[in-house]
Write an enzyme that holds these catalytic residues in place. Structure first.
Site, PDB file in Angstrom:
ATOM      1  N   ASP A 244     -62.433  12.358   0.469  1.00  0.00           N
ATOM      2  CA  ASP A 244     -62.578  12.722   2.393  1.00  0.00           C
ATOM      3  C   ASP A 244     -62.877  14.554   2.603  1.00  0.00           C
ATOM      4  OD1 ASP A 244     -61.242  10.641   3.365  1.00  0.00           O
ATOM      5  OD2 ASP A 244     -59.791  10.679   2.105  1.00  0.00           O
TER       6      ASP A 244
ATOM      7  N   CYS B  78     -65.428   7.733   4.392  1.00  0.00           N
ATOM      8  CA  CYS B  78     -65.093   5.797   4.422  1.00  0.00           C
ATOM      9  C   CYS B  78     -65.254   6.102   5.613  1.00  0.00           C
ATOM     10  CB  CYS B  78     -63.518   5.320   3.637  1.00  0.00           C
ATOM     11  SG  CYS B  78     -62.261   5.750   4.530  1.00  0.00           S
TER      12      CYS B  78
ATOM     13  N   CYS C 210     -56.298   9.485   5.613  1.00  0.00           N
ATOM     14  CA  CYS C 210     -57.364   9.471   7.057  1.00  0.00           C
ATOM     15  C   CYS C 210     -56.936  10.450   7.950  1.00  0.00           C
ATOM     16  CB  CYS C 210     -58.156   8.815   7.027  1.00  0.00           C
ATOM     17  SG  CYS C 210     -59.018   7.822   5.779  1.00  0.00           S
TER      18      CYS C 210
ATOM     19  N   CYS D 267     -61.191  13.194  -3.661  1.00  0.00           N
ATOM     20  CA  CYS D 267     -60.955  12.517  -3.044  1.00  0.00           C
ATOM     21  C   CYS D 267     -61.668  11.580  -2.244  1.00  0.00           C
ATOM     22  CB  CYS D 267     -59.573  12.841  -2.274  1.00  0.00           C
ATOM     23  SG  CYS D 267     -58.544  14.482  -3.591  1.00  0.00           S
TER      24      CYS D 267
END
Ligand SMILES: Cc1ncc(COP(=O)(O)O)c(C=O)c1O
Lengths: 382, 133
Positions: free
Chosen positions: B38, B65, B109, B36
């Site tokens: 992360d 990211c 996130c 995914c």
């Protein structure tokens, strides 16, 4: 600071060249006529457009073809698939690939919803479509095979001549989307067995919102836009004279020396970047667009990499999921077999004719710093 | 697609706080999935203050990211010095607002970072045979 900015995203778009601007200028306020008008102002406009049509057509040996001007690559690609599909009937089969630009893929999916069948050809690890795969996919009711000429992400140049030959052996029309390769890769519509070809202007220092579709004489297409019957009835609407004049100038000033200049710098960038630990090149080393370098770096994520470079004044792009609206990795990287975690750490540099050796050196330096910084933050071990 | 990140997010991205591995951590929380895009690891060292257990030290490592890196950094900052109980109450909105907001598409996130913190605390609890919540 801004003087030091390095633009490595020419595959996305380019600035309009000075000479192109100059060529466009007269058609805004002096020769502003409508080329459909009978008076002399209209004739000047028509003259400019017809000269542009001839010049651009000559560039690709399009003796048997007509160039229809459009608003760009997206329109041309919509036009070619929808136009061919609807000219046939309400069903039929279309062949394309898994690595097309979204404007082909979305159009194909839209046609699927309306009863057409579509086959999406796979590609190999370097992004090549196999002519044998194309042959295997052809059916009795196949209308067209559409294969991107050079891929916009990984830069792979497809064997269009062989693909077109296979299509023709089975009486199937062959279309190619040449938005990335036009003027950068030699194209001969006749020898390359191309019936239809999409081109656009803003990737080659021309204005945005201008493009074209080459159509071999005799090929039947339903127009997308109905109205005054401009462009041989294929595309109604008052013609974008200044844009077309600019497009023609852009084609005219792109020379072989620019291509070899970009090629040299591209190779320097590739050789330098591959010295970075746990990195690889995506696409083909040999059959590659002169201005494309696409890498993956293990253990880091592409958006972070892009932003680190951006902070150093370097503009590049990524097919990483985190940079997209869908949060899914690029369909092209998936199609060449990258695992999602590999696709995340990818970055595309696309050079321009004005790129310099110094810029490549600075890019390499910043790239290796950025990769190192992000790997320090990353939980994955090298 | 360009992202509009706040100044705070960019500060934490450029200079992450409490970054790195902790070899002798009392609790480790690992969440996310490379598929995914992360993965976050949070390491904590637990100490005592006024008879309560607090997060004495905290470190993180993140693959992801800009916002993934910034939210883990901010989460460690928010948790450091707090009692375990208080730390468990840090939720995604706290982290996002401490960063002056996140683009909507990146809100997941900040969820992940508070999950990583919770996982680290639970790991500590389990190791010390106490019950987590
Ligand atoms: C391969 C390819 N096809 C089509 C397009 C779309 O062209 P336009 O931006 O002119 O609509 C692009 C670039 O944007 C492209 O790279």
């Amino acid at each position: 600071m801004s003087a030091d900015k390095i633009y490595m995203d020419s595959a996305a778009t380019t600035r309009v060249d000075h000479e192109v601007m100059k060529a466009m200028q007269p058609y805004f306020s002096e020769d502003f006529g409508n080329m459909a008008s009978l008076h002399s102002r209209g004739r000047e406009a028509e003259h400019a457009v017809e000269k542009a049509r001839r010049d651009i057509t000559k560039k690709v040996n399009g003796k048997d073809h007509r160039l229809i001007f459009t608003s760009g690559g997206t329109e041309s690609n919509n036009f070619v698939l929808k136009g061919l599909a609807f000219a046939k009937k309400d069903k039929g089969h279309i062949i394309t690939t898994k690595i097309e630009h979204d404007c082909i893929l979305s159009t194909a999916k839209w046609l699927e919803k309306r009863g057409f069948d579509v086959t999406y050809l796979p590609v190999d690890r370097e992004g090549f479509v196999d002519p044998a795969e194309l042959e295997g996919a052809i059916r009795k009711d196949t209308i067209v095979a559409s294969v991107i000429h050079a891929n916009n992400e990984i830069g792979t140049i497809e064997p269009v001549r062989e693909l077109g030959k296979v299509a023709h052996e089975h009486d199937v029309l062959f279309h190619t989307d040449a938005c990335q390769s036009f003027t950068k890769v030699p194209i001969d519509l006749k020898k390359d067995n191309i019936d239809l070809m999409t081109i656009n202007s803003h990737k080659i220092y021309g204005p945005k919102g201008v493009g074209g579709l080459f159509v071999r004489q005799g090929v039947k297409l339903e127009p997308l836009l109905h109205g005054g019957g401009q462009e041989y009835g294929f595309r109604s609407g008052t013609v974008n004279v200044s844009g077309i004049a600019g497009f023609a100038k852009a084609v005219d000033i792109m020379k072989d020396k620019h291509v070899s200049h970009m090629e040299k710098l591209r190779d320097m960038l590739i050789d330098g970047a591959l010295k970075i630990d746990a990195s690889w090149l995506n696409g083909s080393r040999k059959q590659r667009l002169c201005n494309n370098a696409h890498f993956s770096f293990s253990h880091i994520e592409g958006e972070s990499l892009i932003i680190h470079l951006d902070l150093k004044g370097i503009a590049a792009s990524t097919g990483s999921a985190c940079s997209s609206k869908s949060l899914e990795p690029s369909h092209v990287l998936t199609a060449i077999g990258l695992k999602p975690e590999e696709a995340h750490g990818s970055i595309r540099f696309s050079l321009g004719k004005e790129s310099t050796k110094e810029e490549i050196e600075r890019t390499l330096e910043s790239l290796s710093d950025a990769v190192e910084t992000l790997r320090k933050i990353s939980p994955f071990k090298r | 697609m360009s992202m509009n990140y706040s100044k705070k997010v960019m500060e934490h991205f450029k200079n992450p706080k409490n970054m790195g591995e902790m070899k002798d951590a009392d609790g480790v929380g690992k969440v996310g999935n490379p598929v995914c895009g992360d993965v976050m690891h949070i390491y904590i060292k637990v100490g005592k203050k006024d008879g309560k257990e607090i997060i004495e030290d905290i470190k993180f490592q993140t693959f992801g990211c800009v916002s993934a890196i910034a939210v883990t950094s901010m989460t460690t900052l928010l948790a450091k010095g707090k009692t375990l109980e208080e730390s468990l109450k840090i939720k995604r909105d706290d982290v996002a607002s401490a960063l002056d907001g996140l683009p909507p598409i990146k809100m997941h996130c900040s969820n992940l970072a508070s999950e990583a913190l919770e996982a680290a605390i639970n790991d500590y609890m389990k190791k010390t045979k106490k019950k987590g919540n």
